[in-house]
Design a protein around this motif. Structure first.
Motif, short mmCIF file in Angstrom:
data_model
loop_
_atom_site.label_atom_id
_atom_site.label_comp_id
_atom_site.label_asym_id
_atom_site.label_seq_id
_atom_site.Cartn_x
_atom_site.Cartn_y
_atom_site.Cartn_z
N PRO A 11 31.37 113.42 100.04
CA PRO A 11 32.66 113.51 99.36
C PRO A 11 33.15 114.97 99.34
N ASN A 12 34.48 115.17 99.24
CA ASN A 12 35.48 114.21 98.85
C ASN A 12 36.43 113.92 100.01
N LYS A 13 36.64 112.67 100.32
CA LYS A 13 37.60 112.25 101.34
C LYS A 13 38.18 110.90 100.94
N ASN A 14 39.17 110.46 101.70
CA ASN A 14 39.76 109.15 101.46
C ASN A 14 38.79 108.05 101.88
N MET A 15 39.15 106.80 101.55
CA MET A 15 38.28 105.69 101.93
C MET A 15 39.03 104.61 102.70
N TYR A 87 43.42 104.35 83.90
CA TYR A 87 42.43 103.27 83.97
C TYR A 87 42.66 102.22 82.88
N ILE A 88 43.00 102.66 81.69
CA ILE A 88 43.26 101.71 80.60
C ILE A 88 44.44 100.81 80.95
N LYS A 89 45.48 101.40 81.52
CA LYS A 89 46.64 100.60 81.92
C LYS A 89 46.26 99.57 82.97
N ILE A 90 45.46 99.99 83.94
CA ILE A 90 45.00 99.05 84.98
C ILE A 90 44.18 97.93 84.35
N GLU A 91 43.29 98.29 83.45
CA GLU A 91 42.44 97.28 82.81
C GLU A 91 43.28 96.28 82.03
N GLN A 92 44.28 96.77 81.32
CA GLN A 92 45.10 95.89 80.49
C GLN A 92 45.97 94.95 81.33
N ILE A 93 46.51 95.47 82.42
CA ILE A 93 47.44 94.67 83.23
C ILE A 93 46.70 93.76 84.20
N HIS A 94 45.65 94.27 84.85
CA HIS A 94 45.00 93.52 85.92
C HIS A 94 43.54 93.17 85.64
N GLY A 95 42.83 94.04 84.93
CA GLY A 95 41.41 93.84 84.70
C GLY A 95 40.58 94.46 85.82
N PHE A 96 39.48 95.11 85.46
CA PHE A 96 38.63 95.74 86.46
C PHE A 96 37.93 94.72 87.36
N ASP A 97 37.74 93.50 86.84
CA ASP A 97 37.15 92.47 87.68
C ASP A 97 38.06 92.13 88.87
N GLU A 98 39.37 92.12 88.61
CA GLU A 98 40.32 91.83 89.69
C GLU A 98 40.39 92.99 90.68
N ILE A 99 40.26 94.20 90.18
CA ILE A 99 40.24 95.37 91.07
C ILE A 99 39.07 95.25 92.04
N GLU A 100 37.90 94.95 91.54
CA GLU A 100 36.73 94.83 92.41
C GLU A 100 36.89 93.67 93.39
N LYS A 101 37.46 92.57 92.93
CA LYS A 101 37.66 91.41 93.81
C LYS A 101 38.60 91.75 94.97
N ILE A 102 39.73 92.38 94.65
CA ILE A 102 40.70 92.72 95.70
C ILE A 102 40.11 93.75 96.66
N LYS A 103 39.32 94.67 96.13
CA LYS A 103 38.64 95.64 97.01
C LYS A 103 37.77 94.91 98.03
N LYS A 104 37.00 93.95 97.56
CA LYS A 104 36.11 93.19 98.46
C LYS A 104 36.92 92.37 99.46
N ASP A 105 38.06 91.85 99.02
CA ASP A 105 38.92 91.09 99.94
C ASP A 105 39.51 91.99 101.02
N TYR A 290 35.17 100.48 104.24
CA TYR A 290 36.51 101.07 104.23
C TYR A 290 37.53 100.00 103.83
N LEU A 291 38.64 100.47 103.29
CA LEU A 291 39.66 99.53 102.83
C LEU A 291 40.50 98.97 103.96
N THR A 292 40.45 99.59 105.14
CA THR A 292 41.09 99.02 106.32
C THR A 292 40.12 99.10 107.49
N ASN A 293 40.40 98.35 108.55
CA ASN A 293 39.56 98.41 109.75
C ASN A 293 40.25 99.22 110.86
#
Length: 572
Positions: A11-15, A87-105, A290-293
Motif C-alpha cells: 500500500p497505498n494504491k487503488n484497487m 462510514y456511519i452514513k454508509i452503514e445507516q443507508i446501505h449497511g456494511f453487509d451490503e457493502i461486502e456483498k456488492i464488493k464480492k459481486d 480487484y474491483l474490475t478485470n
C-alpha cells in the motif's frame, strides 16, 4: 515453496486494477528459470479491510479512539471525524453487509447485474470511495496497533504482514524486491526495515520513486541494498545471476545505486532493448481481488513529445521507446485469452498517433474483441476517419492532456497544442462514440483570471454538448516540481514567474511552494463557482463521473451500453 526472488507491491494504491511493474519483471525472471513469487499486497489488504466486520470495528471502535487521542491535532482529528461520519452514513443507508456483498459481486464480475440497477450502481461507486478513505487509514493504523489488542479486534493489516514475513522466512529467497511509487514509500520503508531484522538476503527497491531518489534511499535506509533506476528488466537479471553464484560485485551492473564497503555507488544508466520485453505474466497476482478485470498494457515508455515545461513524469524512463504494433496486438491477444478479459488500460504516458493507428489496424485485422482506455495528445493528425479506426479497434475512453484552453498559457507551458484543434478532435471523437476526458490544472505561472475563464468556458461548453465527461483535475493547482524545465528556470530567476518561492529542502521533497504574481483569490472564486455549478448540472442530468480511483469503470459501463444493457445514469 522455495523462491529465488519475491516481489511485492505494498500500500497505498487503488484497487480497481493491477499495476504493470511486477508482472513485467516476473515474465523476464521466469523466462530465465528464476523461481519468482509476486504479490500485490495492497489489493489483498484492502480486500480484507472492506468487510462487514472490519468496517464495523473501524467505525465504532478503532477510529473513535484514534480521534479522541488526537483532539489536540486538528488536522488528524478533523480527517478522522470525516471518515467516521462517512462510514456511519454508509452503514445507516446501505449497511456494511451490503457493502461486502456488492464488493464480492464486483469481484465475481457481475457487471450487468450490478451496474444496470440504480441502488447497486450507487454502492459500487461507494466501494471506490471507501478504498480512497483507506489511503489515510492504512497510513495511520500501524501507529495504533495496541488498540486492536486492547479491544481484542482482528487487525487485517498486521495479520497479513506477519504472514508475509513468515512466508519470506520459510522460502529464504536470494532477494526481496519492492516496486515503489511515492504514495507507497512510507509503508514500503517501514515493512522493509521490519523484514531486515530477520532476513539475510538482499532487499531491492525500484520504480518511479527510487528512480527519483535512488541515492537518498540507500543513504537514508541502511537495510536497503540496491535501488534500481529507471527500467530494471535487464539489470535485475544481471544482478540475480551474480547473487545466485555467490558473487557481490555489482560494479558492472547499469542503472543501480548500492553500497560497497560503506560507500554509495551510482552506476551509469543505459537504455534497455524495449523490443525484447516479454508479455506481462500476472500468474500469482490475486486478480480476483480487484474491483474490475481490467489489465494494464504498454505500447511505449516515456513521452514522445517530452517538452512540457512543467512535467517530470517522462523522466521515469531512460528515453522514449516503442513496441512493434504487431507485438502489442499479440500481447492483447495472449492476455485476453489467458486471463479471460476484454478490458485493458494502456498505461503509456501518451499513445502516439502513428503507433496508435498501426496498433488499431493490427487489432482489427486480428478481429480481437477488446475494449481499452488510453492517454493521448491533441495531435493535429487526428481526423474523424482515424478516430473511427480507433473506435473500431476497441478504444472506449481517451484521456487527453489539455491542461489549459488559453493559447498564452499553453505557449508558456511549451505544450505544443492548439485549443481549436483540440475542440475539433473532441467533437470528432465524441461523434464516433469515444468517451473523452481532459487532464487540466489551474494557476500556471502568469495565468490570469481571463486565461482561466477560457478554460472554464471550454470545459463547460463541451460538457453541455455531451462531448466530454466531467473530470475533476481542473481543481488541482499547478505544482512546481523539482527537475522540471520550469523549476530549473526558477532556480536562475523566479521573479518573472512568482512573487516568492520556497524550493524543496527535504531529502524526498520535489514540490516547491510559491506565491503567485497574479491574484489567486479571484481565480479560486471563479473555480469554486464553476465546480458548484457543474456538480449541480451533473446531478440534474443524472450524469455519473469517475476519477483516478475508478477510471476503469468507464470502460465497463461503455461496454454494457454497447450490449444494450441500460445504465441507470447518463454517461454524457
Amino acid at each position: 515453496m522455495k523462491y529465488d526472488i519475491m516481489l511485492f507491491s505494498l500500500p497505498n494504491k487503488n484497487m480497481d486494477y493491477p499495476g504493470l511493474a511486477l508482472p513485467t519483471l516476473t515474465a523476464h525472471l521466469r523466462e530465465k528459470k528464476y523461481r519468482t513469487f509476486q504479490e500485490d499486497s495492497n489489493v489483498i489488504i484492502r480486500d480484507k479491510m472492506m468487510t462487514e466486520g472490519f468496517l464495523n470495528d473501524l467505525t465504532h471502535t478503532i477510529l473513535p479512539n484514534i480521534y479522541y487521542q488526537n483532539l489536540n491535532d486538528t488536522k488528524i482529528s478533523k480527517r478522522i471525524k470525516q471518515i467516521i461520519d462517512f462510514y456511519i452514513k454508509i452503514e445507516q443507508i446501505h449497511g456494511f453487509d451490503e457493502i461486502e456483498k456488492i464488493k464480492k459481486d464486483m469481484q465475481s464480475r457481475k457487471y450487468a447485474e450490478l451496474l444496470s440497477e440504480e441502488k447497486s450502481f450507487e454502492i459500487v461507486s461507494i466501494l471506490f470511495k471507501i478504498s480512497r478513505s483507506f489511503h489515510n487509514i492504512i497510513d495511520i493504523i500501524p501507529n495504533y496497533s495496541s488498540l486492536f489488542e486492547d479491544f481484542s479486534i482482528y487487525n487485517p493489516i498486521e495479520e497479513y504482514l506477519k504472514k508475509i514475513l513468515d512466508n519470506i522466512k520459510k522460502s529464504n529467497p536470494f532477494a526481496v524486491g519492492f516496486t515503489v511509487l511515492n504514495i507507497q514509500r512510507k509503508f514500503t520503508i517501514n515493512f522493509a526495515e521490519r523484514l531486515s531484522n530477520d532476513f539475510s538476503g538482499y532487499i531491492f527497491v525500484g520504480g518511479p520513486d527510487p528512480t527519483k531518489f535512488g541515492k537518498q534511499y540507500i543513504e537514508s535506509y541502511p537495510f536497503l541494498d540496491v535501488a534500481f533506476i529507471k527500467e530494471s528488466e535487464e539489470n535485475l537479471l544481471q544482478i540475480m545471476e551474480i547473487i545466485k553464484n555467490d558473487g557481490d560485485d555489482f560494479s558492472n551492473i547499469p542503472a543501480i545505486v548500492y553500497k560497497n564497503n560503506n560507500t554509495i555507488k551510482e552506476n551509469k544508466i543505459k537504455p534497455i532493448n524495449f523490443e525484447n520485453l516479454l508479455t506481462p505474466d500476472f500468474d500469482g497476482i490475486s486478480l480476483d481481488k480487484y474491483l474490475t478485470n481490467v489489465l494494464p498494457i504498454q505500447a511505449s515508455r516515456g513521452c514522445f513529445y517530452g517538452k512540457c515545461k512543467f512535467c517530470i513524469h517522462w523522466k521515469t524512463y531512460f528515453k522514449y521507446y516503442q513496441k512493434k504494433p504487431e507485438n502489442v496486438a499479440k500481447d492483447l491477444e495472449i492476455l485476453s485469452n489467458k486471463y479471460n478479459t476484454k478490458f485493458f488500460h494502456f498505461t503509456d504516458d501518451a499513445l502516439e498517433f502513428e503507433l496508435g493507428n498501426k496498433i488499431c489496424q493490427e487489432i482489427t485485422e486480428k478481429k480481437l474483441d477488446v475494449r481499452w482506455l488510453t492517454y493521448a495528445r491533441f495531435e493535429s493528425k487526428f481526423s474523424k476517419d482515424s478516430l473511427e479506426l480507433w473506435k473500431k479497434a476497441g478504444v472506449s475512453v481517451i484521456e487527453w492532456g489539455l491542461e489549459s484552453a488559453s493559447d498564452k498559457v499553453l505557449n508558456r507551458m511549451q505544450k505544443g497544442i492548439n485549443p481549436r484543434i483540440a475542440e475539433r478532435i473532441i467533437k470528432d471523437s465524441s461523434e464516433v462514440g469515444i468517451t473523452n476526458k481532459l487532464f487540466l490544472f489551474h494557476d500556471y505561472p502568469d495565468e490570469t483570471s481571463s486565461d482561466l475563464s477560457k478554460t472554464i468556458d471550454f470545459i463547460d461548453d463541451n460538457i453541455r454538448h455531451g462531448r466530454i465527461r466531467f473530470f475533476m483535475p481542473i481543481r488541482n493547482k499547478f505544482e512546481l516540481l523539482k527537475d522540471s524545465q520550469l523549476y530549473e528556470e526558477s532556480l536562475k530567476d523566479y521573479r518573472n514567474l512568482f512573487k516568492k518561492i520556497w524550493f524543496p529542502s527535504g531529502i524526498f521533497a520535489i514540490r516547491a511552494e510559491y506565491f503567485d504574481l497574479n491574484d489567486y483569490t479571484k481565480k479560486k472564486e471563479m473555480l469554486d463557482i464553476f465546480l458548484r455549478n457543474m456538480t449541480r448540472y451533473m446531478e440534474e442530468k443524472n450524469i455519473y463521473t469517475t476519477d483516478d480511483e475508478n477510471i476503469t469503470l468507464d470502460i465497463i459501463c461503455n461496454y454494457l451500453s454497447e450490449q444494450k444493457i441500460p445504465i441507470p445514469f447518463n454517461q454524457n
